[in-house]
Scaffold this active site. Structure first.
Site, PDB file in Angstrom:
ATOM      1  N   GLY A 172     -26.590 -23.017 -40.019  1.00 50.98           N
ATOM      2  CA  GLY A 172     -27.231 -21.837 -39.160  1.00 50.98           C
ATOM      3  C   GLY A 172     -27.981 -20.396 -39.433  1.00 50.98           C
ATOM      4  O   GLY A 172     -28.348 -19.842 -38.688  1.00 50.98           O
ATOM      5  N   ALA A 407     -65.112 -24.352 -34.769  1.00 55.27           N
ATOM      6  CA  ALA A 407     -64.560 -23.104 -35.609  1.00 55.27           C
ATOM      7  C   ALA A 407     -65.127 -21.844 -34.648  1.00 55.27           C
ATOM      8  O   ALA A 407     -64.585 -21.114 -34.429  1.00 55.27           O
ATOM      9  CB  ALA A 407     -64.845 -22.657 -36.583  1.00 55.27           C
TER      10      ALA A 407
HETATM   11  C1  HXC Z   1     -16.353 -20.525 -44.465  1.00 51.15           C
HETATM   12  C2  HXC Z   1     -17.367 -20.138 -46.149  1.00 51.15           C
HETATM   13  C3  HXC Z   1     -18.213 -20.804 -45.929  1.00 51.15           C
HETATM   14  C4  HXC Z   1     -18.694 -21.549 -44.571  1.00 51.15           C
HETATM   15  C5  HXC Z   1     -19.067 -19.910 -47.846  1.00 51.15           C
HETATM   16  N1  HXC Z   1     -17.668 -19.809 -47.448  1.00 51.15           N
HETATM   17  N2  HXC Z   1     -19.637 -20.131 -47.280  1.00 51.15           N
HETATM   18  N3  HXC Z   1     -16.068 -19.737 -45.536  1.00 51.15           N
HETATM   19  N4  HXC Z   1     -17.113 -21.341 -43.988  1.00 51.15           N
HETATM   20  N5  HXC Z   1     -19.835 -21.473 -44.461  1.00 51.15           N
HETATM   21  C6  HXC Z   1     -16.891 -19.117 -48.587  1.00 51.15           C
HETATM   22  C7  HXC Z   1     -16.181 -19.324 -49.675  1.00 51.15           C
HETATM   23  O1  HXC Z   1     -15.185 -20.397 -49.850  1.00 51.15           O
HETATM   24  C8  HXC Z   1     -15.808 -18.166 -50.425  1.00 51.15           C
HETATM   25  O2  HXC Z   1     -14.322 -18.055 -50.237  1.00 51.15           O
HETATM   26  C9  HXC Z   1     -17.008 -17.439 -49.976  1.00 51.15           C
HETATM   27  O3  HXC Z   1     -17.549 -18.012 -48.844  1.00 51.15           O
HETATM   28  C10 HXC Z   1     -17.643 -17.217 -51.394  1.00 51.15           C
HETATM   29  O4  HXC Z   1     -18.272 -18.461 -50.838  1.00 51.15           O
HETATM   30  P1  HXC Z   1     -18.772 -19.240 -53.163  1.00 51.15           P
HETATM   31  O5  HXC Z   1     -19.272 -20.083 -52.834  1.00 51.15           O
HETATM   32  O6  HXC Z   1     -17.842 -18.499 -53.679  1.00 51.15           O
HETATM   33  O7  HXC Z   1     -20.283 -18.306 -53.022  1.00 51.15           O
HETATM   34  P2  HXC Z   1     -21.570 -18.760 -53.604  1.00 51.15           P
HETATM   35  O8  HXC Z   1     -21.252 -19.386 -54.605  1.00 51.15           O
HETATM   36  O9  HXC Z   1     -22.531 -17.849 -53.978  1.00 51.15           O
HETATM   37  O10 HXC Z   1     -21.977 -19.296 -52.443  1.00 51.15           O
HETATM   38  C11 HXC Z   1     -22.416 -19.178 -51.431  1.00 51.15           C
HETATM   39  C12 HXC Z   1     -22.329 -20.946 -50.626  1.00 51.15           C
HETATM   40  C13 HXC Z   1     -21.814 -21.975 -50.924  1.00 51.15           C
HETATM   41  C14 HXC Z   1     -24.504 -21.236 -51.665  1.00 51.15           C
HETATM   42  C15 HXC Z   1     -23.261 -20.321 -48.972  1.00 51.15           C
HETATM   43  O11 HXC Z   1     -20.264 -21.468 -50.044  1.00 51.15           O
HETATM   44  C16 HXC Z   1     -21.682 -22.598 -49.842  1.00 51.15           C
HETATM   45  O12 HXC Z   1     -22.678 -23.549 -50.387  1.00 51.15           O
HETATM   46  N6  HXC Z   1     -21.573 -22.323 -48.586  1.00 51.15           N
HETATM   47  C17 HXC Z   1     -21.126 -23.987 -47.307  1.00 51.15           C
HETATM   48  C18 HXC Z   1     -21.986 -23.688 -47.214  1.00 51.15           C
HETATM   49  C19 HXC Z   1     -23.116 -24.784 -45.787  1.00 51.15           C
HETATM   50  O13 HXC Z   1     -22.497 -26.286 -46.060  1.00 51.15           O
HETATM   51  N7  HXC Z   1     -22.587 -24.131 -44.205  1.00 51.15           N
HETATM   52  C20 HXC Z   1     -22.444 -25.050 -43.002  1.00 51.15           C
HETATM   53  C21 HXC Z   1     -23.451 -24.974 -42.817  1.00 51.15           C
HETATM   54  S1  HXC Z   1     -23.523 -25.792 -40.971  1.00 51.15           S
HETATM   55  P3  HXC Z   1     -12.849 -17.498 -51.331  1.00 51.15           P
HETATM   56  O14 HXC Z   1     -12.471 -17.335 -50.007  1.00 51.15           O
HETATM   57  O15 HXC Z   1     -13.617 -18.403 -52.629  1.00 51.15           O
HETATM   58  O16 HXC Z   1     -13.908 -15.761 -52.073  1.00 51.15           O
HETATM   59  C22 HXC Z   1     -23.823 -24.774 -39.573  1.00 51.15           C
HETATM   60  C23 HXC Z   1     -24.412 -25.091 -38.663  1.00 51.15           C
HETATM   61  C24 HXC Z   1     -24.906 -24.807 -37.472  1.00 51.15           C
HETATM   62  O17 HXC Z   1     -24.282 -23.536 -40.720  1.00 51.15           O
HETATM   63  C25 HXC Z   1     -26.197 -25.602 -37.664  1.00 51.15           C
HETATM   64  C26 HXC Z   1     -27.159 -25.421 -36.502  1.00 51.15           C
HETATM   65  C27 HXC Z   1     -28.077 -25.733 -36.137  1.00 51.15           C
END
Ligand code: HXC
Length: 519
Positions: A172, A407
């Site tokens: 999102g 064009a």
């Molecule tokens: C909850 C999250 C989170 C999420 C990150 N965190 N993304 N918590 N929901 N979506 C938390 C992690 O658990 C971690 O917590 C802290 O944030 C930092 O994240 P890291 O993974 O340590 O950081 P980094 O290595 O820099 O990686 C960043 C990242 C990765 C690439 C964004 O965190 C990631 O892949 N997150 C998930 C992305 C994702 O799939 N999101 C959902 C998309 S679906 P702690 O406590 O360990 O510090 C979506 C639906 C809407 O958005 C669609 C509408 C069209």
């Protein structure tokens, strides 16, 4: 509690909010070379103008132990401030708190600030650095995103919406930015994807780095998703300030005017020689734009994508102007799928926000090819035609050299409501270039000449005859399709006059819910 204690309580709460996700998380964030959300806001806005709202909001999720992970702000800073003295609303994700992920409460904060921007007619800026939907909140978070998307759409064309991508944004967190008007990324720091490299590997088996899949260079040069790739956060934030200087606060305002010392009667003598002597030779259309623009300044948008068309802003006698120009130095300036999409979206932005359009034309036609046809050049090229035809802002065209075929019609011709159409004496306005035309209309006659030498001499004669008759601006001027043929060195004077004469232009489209452009 007495008043003093209450004040101390407020101080403590503020300090807690300012601490973000805590020392460790902030240190980790800064170690990766990134500014904190608050530093970004401070850097972007005029000093001391930021007013934060909803600082003390926290999420209300109790699943997965989330009640122990409550932080003030709930991972987004929202409020309003000034850029060059002009009001803007903004939100900035705080990645140090649960990865800046979007909870129901965070969505409510963002929606509130978006609604205020729409109601008060000021731009909305999103500084995105978020892992997307907060996974622990499930559908409540998805609903929050949809609430934001709805606002992105309903505010589109009402107030400018600008997005910066400052970290790894997924799901999102990329869909809201792409619905906004301009998107700025930072090289080697920001990433945008629907699903990251790990998911891609699982689903399709493809190995790809995050840089290749969704880095700033990828999106600014290959996918066309981003408008700018800046080398640093500071550069990106400065770029956003500059971009805003060209656009009005909302769709009811005129474009901002900036004082200039550049004379409105300045001659552009370099332009007399800018078009090369033979039609096949390229030249850089940006030399034309810069020679004419106030202070020779052109703010180019999407400079690395679909370079056969150039788009951006300049000022003429202080007034903001949207420029769309074919680029003979790239693919001979031919129109293809990518450049049609790039320019069409920009034309619609300018039209939505009352920014006059200056079109510079040197185009040999649409790019032929199987890839183009199978990719749908018919419908994508038509989007550019649609955008120009639909636009009611002042529209001025200058033909410097080639204006061939379809064009010619598409590039803001007189027939699709351009207000003033100018041509240099070097203009060639025809169905096609001389070589192609002679080969088609005189094919039989030429085939009948046995001696190769005589045939080529006749071909050259016919080419010259065709070029002298049709590859000039005079036939179009006879028909009233060109309003004036001007000397290149007069271009700045003529254009400033043209746009000033169109300042009170009134034009509108027939009443309708909306048109149906060939999407
Ligand atoms: C909850 C999250 C989170 C999420 C990150 N965190 N993304 N918590 N929901 N979506 C938390 C992690 O658990 C971690 O917590 C802290 O944030 C930092 O994240 P890291 O993974 O340590 O950081 P980094 O290595 O820099 O990686 C960043 C990242 C990765 C690439 C964004 O965190 C990631 O892949 N997150 C998930 C992305 C994702 O799939 N999101 C959902 C998309 S679906 P702690 O406590 O360990 O510090 C979506 C639906 C809407 O958005 C669609 C509408 C069209």
């Amino acid at each position: 509690m007495n008043n003093e204690q209450k004040l101390r309580q407020l101080d403590e709460m503020n300090a807690k909010a300012l601490a973000g996700g805590g020392d460790k998380a902030v240190q980790r964030h800064k170690a990766s070379g990134k500014m904190t959300a608050r530093e970004r806001v401070e850097y972007l806005l005029d000093p001391g103008t930021f007013r934060e709202l909803d600082r003390f909001r926290v999420h209300d999720c109790t699943d997965f132990g989330m009640e122990k992970k409550r932080f003030l702000t709930d991972a987004v800073i929202t409020g309003y401030g000034r850029i060059d003295g002009r009001l803007v609303y903004l939100f900035a994700h705080d990645f140090t708190i649960i990865g800046g992920s979007l909870s129901k409460v965070q969505a409510q904060k963002i929606c509130k600030i978006m609604d205020m921007a729409a109601k008060n007619g000021a731009p909305i800026i999103g500084l995105n650095d978020s892992g997307g939907a907060r996974i622990q909140e499930g559908v409540a978070s998805l609903g929050g995103y949809a609430d934001i998307f709805l606002r992105n759409v309903s505010m589109s064309g009402v107030v400018p919406q600008l997005s910066m991508i400052l970290g790894p944004c997924a799901g999102g967190a990329v869909y809201s930015p792409i619905l906004t008007d301009f998107l700025i990324m930072v090289q080697k720091q920001s990433y945008m994807f629907i699903t990251g490299p790990d998911v891609v590997k699982t689903v399709t088996g493809e190995d790809v780095t995050k840089e290749e899949l969704g880095g700033a260079d990828t999106h600014s040069s290959k996918s066309g998703v981003a408008h700018f790739a800046a080398p640093s956060e500071e550069a990106a934030l400065s770029l956003l300030r500059e971009l805003l200087s060209y656009v009005p606060q909302n769709n009811m305002e005129e474009t901002p005017r900036q004082n200039t010392d550049d004379s409105s009667t300045r001659l552009c003598s370099t332009l007399n020689d800018v078009v090369p002597p033979t039609a096949e030779q390229p030249y850089d259309i940006k030399d034309v734009i810069e020679a004419v623009a106030d202070d020779r300044t052109f703010f180019e948008i999407q400079p690395d994508y679909a370079q056969n068309i150039v788009i951006g802003f300049c000022r003429l006698n202080g007034k903001s102007i949207g420029v769309v120009a074919n680029q003979p130095a790239h693919l001979a300036g031919a129109l293809d799928i990518n450049c049609s999409l790039k320019a069409a979206r920009f034309v619609r932005f300018c039209d939505a926000f009352n920014i006059p359009l200056w079109v510079i034309e040197d185009v040999p036609g649409f790019l032929p090819g199987v890839d183009q046809e199978l990719g749908g050049i018919i419908k994508h090229g038509a989007k550019l035609l649609y955008a120009f035809a639909e636009a009611t802002v002042p529209k001025v065209t200058l033909i410097t050299r080639k204006a061939y075929g379809g064009a010619y019609c598409v590039m803001n011709s007189k027939h699709i409501r351009a207000d003033l159409n100018f041509a240099w004496p070097t203009a060639e306005i025809a169905v096609m270039g001389g070589q192609g035309a002679v080969n088609i209309i005189h094919r039989r006659a030429l085939a009948g000449i046995e001696s190769e030498e005589e045939r080529e001499a006749e071909r050259a004669r016919l080419f010259e005859e065709y070029s002298d008759t049709f590859c000039t601006p005079f036939r179009a001027a006879e028909l009233g399709y060109i309003d004036e043929i001007i000397s290149p060195d007069q271009t700045r004077i003529v254009l400033i006059d043209a746009f000033e004469s169109l300042e009170n232009k009134r034009d509108q489209n027939p009443p309708k819910k909306h048109g149906n452009m060939p999407l």
